[in-house]
Write a protein that holds these residues in place. Structure first.
Motif, PDB file in Angstrom:
ATOM      1  N   PRO A 116       9.403   8.898  42.800  1.00 31.99           N
ATOM      2  CA  PRO A 116       9.808   9.377  41.478  1.00 31.99           C
ATOM      3  C   PRO A 116      10.461  10.761  41.500  1.00 31.99           C
ATOM      4  N   LEU A 117      11.625  10.855  42.156  1.00 31.58           N
ATOM      5  CA  LEU A 117      12.389  12.101  42.209  1.00 31.58           C
ATOM      6  C   LEU A 117      13.654  11.944  41.377  1.00 31.58           C
ATOM      7  N   ASN A 118      13.787  12.784  40.370  1.00 34.60           N
ATOM      8  CA  ASN A 118      14.936  12.701  39.471  1.00 34.60           C
ATOM      9  C   ASN A 118      16.111  13.478  40.055  1.00 34.60           C
ATOM     10  N   ILE A 119      16.725  12.888  41.084  1.00 38.24           N
ATOM     11  CA  ILE A 119      17.858  13.508  41.770  1.00 38.24           C
ATOM     12  C   ILE A 119      19.054  12.572  41.644  1.00 38.24           C
ATOM     13  N   PRO A 120      20.214  13.087  41.204  1.00 35.99           N
ATOM     14  CA  PRO A 120      21.405  12.222  41.077  1.00 35.99           C
ATOM     15  C   PRO A 120      21.666  11.430  42.350  1.00 35.99           C
ATOM     16  N   GLY A 121      21.954  10.145  42.167  1.00 35.20           N
ATOM     17  CA  GLY A 121      22.233   9.274  43.299  1.00 35.20           C
ATOM     18  C   GLY A 121      21.056   8.411  43.708  1.00 35.20           C
ATOM     19  N   THR A 122      19.837   8.785  43.268  1.00 36.85           N
ATOM     20  CA  THR A 122      18.658   7.992  43.622  1.00 36.85           C
ATOM     21  C   THR A 122      18.468   6.854  42.625  1.00 36.85           C
ATOM     22  N   ALA A 123      17.751   5.805  43.079  1.00 32.83           N
ATOM     23  CA  ALA A 123      17.466   4.670  42.197  1.00 32.83           C
ATOM     24  C   ALA A 123      16.637   5.113  41.001  1.00 32.83           C
TER      25      ALA A 123
END
Length: 475
Positions: A214-221
């Protein structure tokens, strides 16, 4: 100064070593199941989510089953987990709801529902209420009285639309179809009110983000899921505001009943209702669309199955007094081979990567102890693709279900979960698939254009999509 720095570094190394040791050797009053906790914090998450271009048991699970047996420990997305492929233990766990275990979701899912994990493990009263209200709108009686007719009308229209297209990407198209229908029943969703925005397509492959870190980083699902979540949450919030502003515009749908009950049921807060509605959408359209896509792919590859399906459904049509009447409940229940096809597809699909429970007490099993607070993951694929239960388990063989007894399926077929928390929408899912197959094999023909390779990531997906061309039969 060098001596000071040396002392500091020594202390840090000792602390780090102790931390790693404690991570790899968690506290337990008994003996933990075998396995590895992986790297600190991330555990074995990376190995768990590596894509696998096969319908088989994910390599992460299969490798550890061979190494450690049917029960092993690991760490996924920051959680201490015991993974089970033991049918007897899984059956036992499903019966222990509220006694030894409770419903549990990964933190990613909880965050996507904007709640703490513990707040969505409903109490017995809340669970009973939700189960009853869902059955009221999607259960057997409602299916008999009105939903089957609505499903047939909706599916007929979608297949006609598909037949006018040169190329249909099946997973995207089925996701949009199931989403629109489910959303209509839940809150009278009308796609035409949202021109240029297909919410069904927006939510495609949502489960991928649920099993991610659960990492809110652009590019991740997970980041993509959060963006889609905001759109879905906004839609539901706007609908609730509209219902409150114009109470006279009663729709008689699921949301109307919930908003009426909000006046008497204290747990039905705005946040709870929005999260619940969002969760119901996910639970319905994503799993059904993935399974239906796999069914079409398997039928495409197995013409003998298609032929027997056609014969069964054409016999239904031939026996009708009124050729234009829709599929009746009696006809649906008589579709023996169709039910075998659906069961076999569900067995192979294993759409849910894992069914989760959390231990609320220490659990003793086969000389091992699962500590209180640990997550237990039951893996449907490991149960439903077990060669000791199903001969040639990767083969699509609907005929195997002719002699499959209830004593086998009770513990070795968990497509809809088990115990008190088994899926309330199970019959709805099976009816939708049966109605779709009824229309598809009697009125249409199709050819594969490209794609169709199954990929587990660990959710069920299709690597390059699955593209077909659909055309109406003549005469």
């Amino acid at each position: 100064m060098w001596s000071v720095w040396l002392c500091v570094m020594s202390i840090l190394i000792v602390c780090f070593t102790q931390w790693v040791y404690r991570w790899r050797n968690p506290k337990c009053k008994g003996k933990l199941p075998p396995g590895s906790m992986g790297f600190p914090l991330i555990g074995e998450t990376i190995q768990f989510v590596i894509p696998n271009k096969s319908i088989d048991i994910p390599p992460f699970i299969k490798k550890r089953m061979k190494q450690y047996g049917p029960l092993f420990k690991t760490s996924l997305v920051g959680r201490q987990v015991v993974i089970s492929s033991d049918p007897e233990f899984n059956y036992f766990i499903f019966q222990q709801e509220g006694k030894l275990v409770e419903l549990w979701y990964l933190d990613s899912f909880a965050k996507l529902l904007s709640q703490d994990s513990s707040s969505i493990t409903s109490t017995g009263y809340i669970h009973k209420y939700l189960r009853n209200v869902i059955l009221n709108h999607f259960g057997t009686e409602t299916l008999k009285e009105k939903l089957m007719t609505k499903l047939e009308y909706m599916i007929s229209g979608r297949l006609q639309a598909w037949s006018r297209l040169p190329n249909v990407e099946v997973k995207t198209a089925t996701s949009a179809m199931v989403f629109d229908f489910t959303a209509e029943q839940l809150f009278s969703y009308e796609p035409e009110k949202y021109p240029g925005e297909n919410l069904g397509e927006t939510f495609c492959n949502f489960i991928q983000g649920l099993m991610s870190v659960p990492l809110n980083i652009p590019g991740t699902a997970f980041h993509k899921c959060l963006k889609n979540q905001k759109r879905g949450i906004k839609l539901i919030c706007d609908l609730m505001k509209e219902r409150r502003a114009f109470p006279e515009n009663c729709k008689g749908d699921f949301l109307d009943q919930i908003m009426k009950d909000m006046k008497t049921e204290k747990f039905l807060t705005d946040d709870f209702v929005v999260s619940m509605m969002f969760g119901l959408l996910l639970a319905s359209f994503e799993t059904i669309s993935a399974t239906l896509t796999l069914a079409i792919k398997l039928l495409t590859d197995n013409p003998a199955v298609v032929q027997e399906l056609k014969e069964e459904h054409e016999a239904i049509l031939a026996s009708r007094e009124n050729a234009d009447s829709g599929l009746s409940w009696t006809e649906y229940k008589s579709l023996t081979f169709t039910h075998h096809v659906i069961s076999e597809t569900l067995r192979l699909a294993s759409v849910a990567p894992g069914i989760l429970r959390r231990a609320i007490k220490d659990i003793e099993i086969n000389g091992y102890t699962i500590p209180k607070g640990w997550t237990i993951m039951v893996v449907p694929a490991a149960i439903q693709l077990n060669p000791n239960t199903y001969e040639d388990p990767l083969a699509f063989n609907p005929w195997r279900w002719k002699d499959m007894g209830a004593n086998v399926t009770a513990k070795n077929f968990i497509a809809f979960g088990g115990g008190a928390r088994s899926c309330t929408g199970a019959e709805f899912s099976k009816v939708l698939m049966a109605v779709f197959l009824h229309i598809f094999v009697t009125k249409y023909r199709w050819t594969k254009l490209k794609g169709g390779e199954v990929v587990r990531t660990p959710a069920l997906g299709f690597g390059n999509g699955f593209h077909i061309q659909v055309s109406e039969k003549e005469g």
